[in-house]
Scaffold this motif. Structure first.
Motif, short mmCIF file in Angstrom:
data_model
loop_
_atom_site.label_atom_id
_atom_site.label_comp_id
_atom_site.label_asym_id
_atom_site.label_seq_id
_atom_site.Cartn_x
_atom_site.Cartn_y
_atom_site.Cartn_z
N LEU A 130 0.82 -1.20 0.00
CA LEU A 130 0.00 0.00 0.00
C LEU A 130 0.86 1.25 0.00
N PRO A 131 0.46 2.28 -0.74
CA PRO A 131 1.19 3.56 -0.66
C PRO A 131 0.97 4.20 0.70
N PRO A 132 1.84 5.11 1.11
CA PRO A 132 1.71 5.73 2.43
C PRO A 132 0.37 6.45 2.63
N LEU A 133 -0.13 7.10 1.57
CA LEU A 133 -1.40 7.82 1.66
C LEU A 133 -2.31 7.33 0.53
N PRO A 134 -2.95 6.18 0.69
CA PRO A 134 -3.74 5.61 -0.42
C PRO A 134 -4.89 6.50 -0.87
#
Length: 479
Positions: A35-39
């Protein structure tokens, strides 16, 4: 002689085809591991791209439908009589609100993708859900829907200025009720020079709610007042939204850091932003990061909608926004300013609108005659715009004479005597007419570029004041 009818602007096919896969990837990326840090931020970027694509396609597609429904008008600053679809802000608002609704699962994706603390209640395992954040989000959507409805009613029934000024207060009621239900803070930090008298904090109580309702009224009507030429309303909203986004990005966690030498502007030290995944200017505060993420969720799609509509609203305009776009964009700014708690910073981005509102007050409140349209005067022979004028039907009062004299001394207006009536007349009190008074007659596309340059300069000044001079009034990282 009327010119040939305007044809819709051609679609930038290469740009559109290249943006579709980018937007789709940004929407899918939050669903993939790792997952990206700020999905949710990735998804908001994707929705902003589709907001742009939807608007740039739907405006010309639905334009003939609006003309058939008699929602059209003539461009007063052109030589041709081609009907231009009006109230197209309804299309923009519909796209904007629909995408914000579709974004709800992404805004709360951490509930589904991360493991939340679980607590046993009477033998039942319950996962925590941020109901308060959902209530804030839904109340913001409701305010935007009400603003859209009221704006469209204004377009249809042509409400007079003195009656439409308080209308946005109705749309702000859901915001204020949720703010009250969640025991929102009504304390304000007192500026340093006044603390000897009021102390560090002052609880405004009901006055704070009055302030927030007036903020929604101002942000909505201030854009609407500064209108009349192709691209003016949309470009204002676009630049303000971009300014808010830039301010929000300063508070997000970034994997790198840099310093701004604000000591050159009179500050005490350099301003450090970011660092190894520290929370930007939030300095590790999760609450500040979440507030500015909330603002980004609303501003990014707004930028997409405004950019798409500006493509068709640019000189010569193929579509008019009407009051609907002004209402919904103004309410969007009020939503993020109130819910993300940076209303003072938001007002700094409205410097040209504040100037225009103060300048317009004598006409809005009856001291100076206020014609139905205060747009500049168009000279067909040269194609240039000149300052339009308001004529007095009786000698002005002493107070009006003082106001006009002050404005004339400052170079904002020109006061003369009408050759037929012998009574005073003045150039209309708008910033567009001030530009024409100070810079001389110009073409419409040049005037809107001057307005855009002024808006950008105002945003640059806002950042300089907010981050370079705030130490004069507040200590720490007060907003």
């Amino acid at each position: 002689m009327a010119q040939p009818a305007l044809t819709p602007r051609p679609f930038p096919s290469v740009l559109i085809l290249s943006l579709i896969p980018i937007g789709a990837w940004l929407l899918v990326r939050p669903l993939l591991d790792p997952l990206p840090p700020l999905p949710a931020f990735h998804a908001a970027l994707g929705f902003s791209i589709f907001a742009f694509l939807s608007t740039i396609y739907l405006v010309p597609a639905l334009g003939p439908t609006f003309v058939k429904a008699r929602l059209s008008g003539r461009d007063l600053l052109k030589t041709y009589d081609t009907p231009i679809p009006e109230s197209m802000g309804l299309v923009c608002a519909s796209v904007y609100i629909l995408l914000l609704i579709l974004f709800i699962p992404f805004a709360f994706s951490d509930v589904f993708l991360n493991e939340y603390d679980k607590r046993s209640r009477h033998g039942i395992v319950v996962a925590e859900f941020p109901h308060q954040k959902l209530a804030v989000y839904l109340s913001s959507l409701l305010s935007l829907m009400i603003a859209t409805l009221l704006g469209f009613l204004d377009d249809v029934f042509d409400i007079r200025w003195r009656h439409k000024l308080p209308v946005p207060i109705i749309a702000s009621i859901p915001l204020l009720m949720v703010y009250y239900a969640e025991r929102g803070n009504t304390n304000v930090v007192v500026p340093i020079p006044l603390r000897w008298l009021f102390g560090m904090l002052v609880n405004l109580g009901p006055l704070y709610y009055l302030y927030m309702s007036l903020l929604s009224t101002f942000s909505t009507n201030s854009i609407n007042i500064l209108a009349g030429i192709n691209g003016s309303e949309t470009s204002q909203a676009l630049i303000i939204a971009l300014s808010v986004i830039l301010n929000d990005l300063l508070y997000l966690p970034w994997p790198f850091g840099f310093k701004i030498p604000i000591h050159l502007l009179g500050g005490y030290a350099e301003l450090e932003i970011g660092g190894p995944w520290s929370a930007g200017m939030a300095y590790g505060s999760r609450e500040l990061v979440e507030r500015h993420l909330f603002s980004l969720y609303f501003m990014l799609p707004l930028v997409g909608v405004c950019a798409g509509f500006l493509y068709h609203n640019w000189y010569p305009a193929r579509a008019f926004p009407g009051d609907t776009l002004c209402y919904v964009t103004g309410m969007a700014f009020a939503v993020v300013g109130i819910q993300a708690h940076f209303s003072k910073t938001l007002l700094l981005f409205f410097i040209p609108q504040i100037f225009n509102f103060v300048l317009s007050c004598p006409q809005l409140f009856g001291l100076v005659p206020c014609p139905r349209h205060r747009v500049p005067m168009f000279e067909k022979a040269s194609g240039l715009l000149y300052p339009s004028k308001a004529q007095f039907k009786k000698p002005p009062s002493a107070l009006t004479s003082i106001v006009l004299k002050v404005f004339a001394t400052l170079g904002f207006i020109r006061v003369s005597v009408h050759p037929d009536t012998g009574l005073a007349e003045t150039t209309n009190l708008t910033i567009l007419n001030v530009f024409l008074v100070r810079l001389g007659p110009m073409r419409e596309e040049s005037l809107v570029k001057v307005l855009i340059s002024t808006q950008i300069t105002g945003s640059a000044l806002a950042f300089a004041v907010r981050y370079g001079m705030a130490w004069l009034l507040y200590d720490g990282n007060r907003r």
